[in-house]
Scaffold this active site. Sequence first.
Site, short mmCIF file in Angstrom:
data_model
loop_
_atom_site.label_atom_id
_atom_site.label_comp_id
_atom_site.label_asym_id
_atom_site.label_seq_id
_atom_site.Cartn_x
_atom_site.Cartn_y
_atom_site.Cartn_z
N ARG A 130 111.55 -39.53 -9.21
CA ARG A 130 110.62 -39.25 -10.32
C ARG A 130 111.35 -39.00 -11.64
O ARG A 130 110.86 -39.39 -12.70
CB ARG A 130 109.70 -38.09 -9.95
CG ARG A 130 108.75 -38.52 -8.82
CD ARG A 130 107.56 -37.64 -8.68
NE ARG A 130 106.65 -38.20 -7.69
CZ ARG A 130 105.68 -37.54 -7.10
NH1 ARG A 130 105.47 -36.27 -7.41
NH2 ARG A 130 104.89 -38.13 -6.23
N ASP B 228 125.27 -27.45 7.32
CA ASP B 228 126.57 -26.84 7.64
C ASP B 228 127.12 -25.99 6.47
O ASP B 228 127.98 -25.14 6.69
CB ASP B 228 127.61 -27.91 7.99
CG ASP B 228 127.15 -28.80 9.13
OD1 ASP B 228 126.28 -28.36 9.90
OD2 ASP B 228 127.65 -29.94 9.24
N GLY C 215 126.78 -26.22 12.83
CA GLY C 215 127.71 -26.01 11.72
C GLY C 215 128.96 -26.87 11.80
O GLY C 215 129.88 -26.71 11.01
N GLY D 16 122.19 -9.14 12.58
CA GLY D 16 122.73 -7.90 13.16
C GLY D 16 123.46 -8.14 14.48
O GLY D 16 123.33 -7.35 15.42
N LYS E 248 124.40 0.87 23.55
CA LYS E 248 123.55 -0.20 22.99
C LYS E 248 122.70 -0.79 24.11
O LYS E 248 123.18 -0.97 25.24
CB LYS E 248 124.42 -1.28 22.36
CG LYS E 248 125.06 -0.83 21.06
CD LYS E 248 125.21 -1.97 20.09
CE LYS E 248 125.75 -1.47 18.75
NZ LYS E 248 125.61 -2.44 17.69
N ARG F 284 117.63 -28.09 12.79
CA ARG F 284 117.58 -29.16 11.79
C ARG F 284 116.14 -29.47 11.37
O ARG F 284 115.91 -29.94 10.26
CB ARG F 284 118.15 -30.44 12.39
CG ARG F 284 119.62 -30.43 12.57
CD ARG F 284 120.26 -31.23 11.45
NE ARG F 284 121.66 -31.43 11.70
CZ ARG F 284 122.15 -32.47 12.37
NH1 ARG F 284 121.36 -33.41 12.85
NH2 ARG F 284 123.44 -32.58 12.53
#
Length: 323
Positions: free
Chosen positions: A25, A127, A170, A185, A213, A256
């Site tokens: 455009r 990536d 990546g 996290g 944890k 993706r």
Amino acid sequence: MRRIAVLTSGGDAPGMNAALRAVVRTAIARGWEVLGVRRGYAGLLAGEMRPLSARDVGGILQLGGTVLGSARCPEFQTEGGRRRALASLSAHGAEALVVIGGNGSQTGAYELSRMGFPVVGVASTIDNDLVGSDVTIGFDTALNVALEAIDRLKTTASSHGRAFLVEVMGRDCGHLALLAGIAGGAEAVVLPEVETDPEALARELHAAYQRGKSHALVVVAEGAAYNAAHLAQYFRANERRLGFELRVTILGHVQRGGAPGAADRLLATRLGAAAVDALARGEAGVLVGWVRGAVATTPLEEVAGRLKPLDPVLLELAGVLAR
Ligand code: ADP
């Protein structure tokens, strides 16, 4: 009147269509004609191109993937292949080429520009590994997809006291894994850029277990020397020493797909328009990217065949925040 060609190449990234729309455009607004090349460099060699009108790129802004199609084309890596590409551009009367794509595609763009043809690259890959752009088209959307998956995996991991290895894409770069690890996290990140000692990772996971944890999440880059499959195999013999039961999720190509988010639509629109501006100024042999909050052009020579290094500050933060 000028006639330019545009293609999308390599791995598809959400926002490629928005960039294509902006190229078409803004070029038409200057009175130029735009040829859309199908299937990246493969279609360029085969002469698969046709004029695109402003209407032809209507309704694609919000679509993931690329309506032009993309391909990997080994022949373009040979000089003979690139000569065929030049012949095809010249047969269709194209005076310049815009390449929307990632690292390999911009290396190809550089090789073509070295043969004397005006080429402008648009930084587009999930990536985020391109020198010459702090952030590339598609990265933000892919990061958000990875984060949504990580958040969900954390919930189930907590319920069962499990550790999860989550592998993100990546290629040879850890940008996506590092940022997903920080924003999600994660207890640890495993990156191609940093040597990983699986024994040290085992100690970290066990220490997290002993600190009470309820889960542990490790984001693993697909290009790391120890990817998720390797790590799982390594720990399989003696999983109990981790404290947690171990599970593996490979996110793969879901990262993706999907609609580009606002950030990628805006970035793609700005970079696509800036590619046409660059050609109008007579600038070529450059990558159009986003540097310190503004559009910037970088010679393709400085981009080709290089990988953008990780931000050392973020790398350190990832370690500190995992406590
Ligand atoms: P991405 O652009 O997403 O990194 P690839 O690495 O697969 O994707 O590259 C896309 C295409 O770019 C390749 O199929 C090839 O046609 C071209 N290309 C890649 N590397 C080079 C190179 N060194 N020289 C010329 N062309 C290349």
